[in-house]
Design a protein around this motif. Structure first.
Motif, short mmCIF file in Angstrom:
data_model
loop_
_atom_site.label_atom_id
_atom_site.label_comp_id
_atom_site.label_asym_id
_atom_site.label_seq_id
_atom_site.Cartn_x
_atom_site.Cartn_y
_atom_site.Cartn_z
N LEU A 192 27.06 39.78 38.52
CA LEU A 192 28.16 40.72 38.70
C LEU A 192 27.66 42.16 38.74
O LEU A 192 26.56 42.46 38.29
CB LEU A 192 29.19 40.57 37.58
CG LEU A 192 29.89 39.21 37.45
CD1 LEU A 192 30.96 39.27 36.36
CD2 LEU A 192 30.50 38.77 38.78
N TYR A 223 30.69 47.39 37.07
CA TYR A 223 32.11 47.72 36.95
C TYR A 223 33.00 46.48 36.76
O TYR A 223 34.17 46.60 36.42
CB TYR A 223 32.60 48.53 38.16
CG TYR A 223 32.51 47.81 39.48
CD1 TYR A 223 33.50 46.90 39.87
CD2 TYR A 223 31.43 48.02 40.34
CE1 TYR A 223 33.42 46.22 41.06
CE2 TYR A 223 31.33 47.35 41.54
CZ TYR A 223 32.33 46.44 41.90
OH TYR A 223 32.24 45.77 43.08
N GLU A 224 32.43 45.31 36.96
CA GLU A 224 33.19 44.07 36.74
C GLU A 224 33.15 43.63 35.28
O GLU A 224 33.77 42.63 34.92
CB GLU A 224 32.63 42.96 37.63
CG GLU A 224 32.78 43.25 39.12
CD GLU A 224 32.25 42.13 39.99
OE1 GLU A 224 33.03 41.23 40.32
OE2 GLU A 224 31.04 42.17 40.31
#
Ligand code: ADP
Ligand code: ADP
Length: 228
Positions: free
Chosen positions: A130, A133-134
């Motif tokens: 990922l 920001y996830e």
């Protein structure tokens, strides 16, 4: 010898004709394996101390040594974690951790394996692909810790790493950090303005006075060790 040694270190900032000694003739020796917490009010010189050991700046006078060698700049023997994760947004979580291993003659496959092992250590193996920001704030800070640990630094420098987290996440990460310290025997220098955090984490607590750069207390923590 000491893992970290400062001898008569003064660090002076000068701006618009005003001078402030953020550290003043400071002597400090930290042995390998200590968990030292530096605590004190905002502006007392904590970040300056950490920055000198990290090699972000040079002392105005005095010497800073890590493992017997003068600090001349940042290096893989010192991992640094800040209040904000400062992850590269264009890289995956894995890419962020691999980044610290570049340019050191480690093969791509080895970099990947080592980065994944570090992510596993902080509980992020499942989100390696990922983007930062996830992830939640706590997870981002875990990734920052994994990145700092990837080169296997002997000294881990942490500047208010949990200050921006909610209380529950902070409690959990304090416990995780202490377990990590216990399991790996690293030297940790942890900066905070929270006395509670200092007492909970440190095996040694150094208190700076509000007048910058003066040590008012330097004591082994005699709080009953909770699982230390
Ligand atoms: P802390 O981390 O404990 O908040 P710092 O090390 O950041 O303290 O700062 C110590 C003192 O030095 C403060 O009075 C601060 O205002 C001053 N200071 C820090 N950085 C600079 C700078 N770049 N220029 C001028 N003064 C600075
Ligand atoms: P943290 O405690 O690290 O701040 P949260 O409380 O937001 O994380 O999330 C709790 C758990 O939910 C995490 O430990 C993780 O297992 C999972 N999780 C949260 N966000 C994500 C995400 N973007 N992708 C995958 N798993 C996630």
């Amino acid at each position: 010898g000491s893992a970290v040694a400062l001898r008569s270190v003064t660090h002076r900032y000068s701006s618009r004709g005003r001078h402030i000694d953020a550290l003043h003739t400071l002597d400090l020796s930290i042995s390998a394996g200590e968990f030292v917490v530096v605590v004190g009010p905002s502006g007392c010189g904590k970040s300056t101390l950490l920055g000198l050991i990290a090699g972000f700046h040079r002392p105005t006078t005095g010497t800073v040594q890590v493992d017997g060698a003068p600090v001349v700049g940042p290096g893989p023997d010192r991992g640094v974690v800040f209040q904000q994760p400062r992850l590269f947004p264009w890289l995956s979580v894995l890419g962020n951790v691999e980044f610290g291993l570049r340019g050191r003659g480690i093969s791509r496959a080895d970099r990947r394996a080592r980065a994944l092992a570090k992510l596993d250590q902080v509980g992020l193996a499942d989100v390696a692909g990922l983007r930062p920001y996830e992830l939640s704030g706590g997870m981002q800070q875990r990734a920052a810790i994994a990145r700092a640990l990837a080169p296997d630094p002997g000294v881990l420098l942490m500047d208010e790493p949990f200050a921006a987290l909610d209380a529950l996440t902070r409690d959990r990460m304090q416990e995780e950090l202490r377990a990590l310290w216990r399991d790996t025997g690293r030297t940790v220098l942890f900066v905070t303005h929270s006395i509670d955090e200092a007492v909970y984490l440190g095996t040694r607590i150094i208190v700076f006075s509000a007048r910058p750069g003066r040590v008012v207390l330097d004591e082994a923590s005699d709080i009953p060790a909770q699982g230390r």
